[in-house]
Motif scaffolding. Structure first.
Motif, PDB file in Angstrom:
ATOM      1  N   VAL A 277       0.851  -1.181   0.000  1.00  0.00           N
ATOM      2  CA  VAL A 277       0.000   0.000   0.000  1.00  0.00           C
ATOM      3  C   VAL A 277       0.887   1.231   0.000  1.00  0.00           C
ATOM      4  CG1 VAL A 277      -1.749   1.286   1.293  1.00  0.00           C
ATOM      5  CG2 VAL A 277      -1.842  -1.204   1.209  1.00  0.00           C
ATOM      6  N   ASP A 278       0.662   2.140  -0.928  1.00  0.00           N
ATOM      7  CA  ASP A 278       1.414   3.393  -1.039  1.00  0.00           C
ATOM      8  C   ASP A 278       2.913   3.167  -1.156  1.00  0.00           C
ATOM      9  OD1 ASP A 278      -0.918   4.883  -0.884  1.00  0.00           O
ATOM     10  OD2 ASP A 278      -0.802   5.067   1.295  1.00  0.00           O
ATOM     11  N   GLY A 279       3.326   2.053  -1.734  1.00  0.00           N
ATOM     12  CA  GLY A 279       4.746   1.791  -1.933  1.00  0.00           C
ATOM     13  C   GLY A 279       5.439   1.186  -0.725  1.00  0.00           C
ATOM     14  N   ASN A 280       4.704   0.877   0.330  1.00  0.00           N
ATOM     15  CA  ASN A 280       5.314   0.240   1.499  1.00  0.00           C
ATOM     16  C   ASN A 280       5.851  -1.124   1.081  1.00  0.00           C
ATOM     17  OD1 ASN A 280       4.403   2.447   2.928  1.00  0.00           O
ATOM     18  ND2 ASN A 280       2.615   1.392   3.726  1.00  0.00           N
ATOM     19  N   TRP A 281       6.918  -1.565   1.739  1.00  0.00           N
ATOM     20  CA  TRP A 281       7.570  -2.801   1.322  1.00  0.00           C
ATOM     21  C   TRP A 281       7.907  -3.695   2.507  1.00  0.00           C
ATOM     22  CZ3 TRP A 281      12.754  -3.321   2.903  1.00  0.00           C
ATOM     23  CH2 TRP A 281      13.350  -2.158   3.392  1.00  0.00           C
TER      24      TRP A 281
ATOM     25  N   ALA B  97       7.336   3.350   2.579  1.00  0.00           N
ATOM     26  CA  ALA B  97       7.966   3.494   1.272  1.00  0.00           C
ATOM     27  C   ALA B  97       9.189   4.400   1.305  1.00  0.00           C
ATOM     28  CB  ALA B  97       6.947   4.030   0.264  1.00  0.00           C
ATOM     29  N   THR B  98       9.217   5.359   2.202  1.00  0.00           N
ATOM     30  CA  THR B  98      10.324   6.318   2.250  1.00  0.00           C
ATOM     31  C   THR B  98      11.610   5.722   2.806  1.00  0.00           C
ATOM     32  OG1 THR B  98       9.545   7.074   4.404  1.00  0.00           O
ATOM     33  CG2 THR B  98       8.796   8.300   2.479  1.00  0.00           C
ATOM     34  N   ARG B  99      11.541   4.585   3.457  1.00  0.00           N
ATOM     35  CA  ARG B  99      12.742   3.970   4.033  1.00  0.00           C
ATOM     36  C   ARG B  99      13.565   3.282   2.952  1.00  0.00           C
ATOM     37  NH1 ARG B  99      12.567   4.117   9.522  1.00  0.00           N
ATOM     38  NH2 ARG B  99      10.529   4.148  10.501  1.00  0.00           N
ATOM     39  N   GLU B 100      14.878   3.463   3.015  1.00  0.00           N
ATOM     40  CA  GLU B 100      15.793   2.812   2.083  1.00  0.00           C
ATOM     41  C   GLU B 100      16.395   1.553   2.685  1.00  0.00           C
ATOM     42  OE1 GLU B 100      16.224   3.618  -1.144  1.00  0.00           O
ATOM     43  OE2 GLU B 100      14.636   5.062  -0.775  1.00  0.00           O
TER      44      GLU B 100
END
Length: 79
Positions: A40-44, A55-58
């Motif tokens: 959801v929303d690019g979460n991984w 999603a913002t975490r690298e």
């Protein structure tokens, strides 16, 4: 827990409405500030420990494993 009189995180007092209504009423949260959901929303999801990251975490905030390349590509748009 229903037995708590204050929020476990911020120490805000338990609303009287939540007691009278039997729970809910925004006391449990919802919307922003909740745990991330994979996909959801690019979460991984971390391939090493299965922790779901925003999603913002690298890197994984639990085990510091780098974000997989396919996680970034699958998120798409929304920037």
């Amino acid at each position: 827990f229903a037995t708590r009189e204050v929020c476990n995180r911020c120490q805000a007092p338990k609303p009287a409405v939540a007691v009278a209504a039997g729970g809910g009423g925004g006391w449990a949260g919802g919307g922003r500030g909740g745990a991330p959901v994979a996909g959801v929303d690019g979460n991984w999801q971390c391939p090493a420990c299965n922790n779901v990251n925003f999603a913002t975490r690298e890197v994984c905030n639990r085990c510091q494993t780098a974000k997989p390349a396919e996680a970034g590509a699958a998120g798409g748009g929304g920037g």
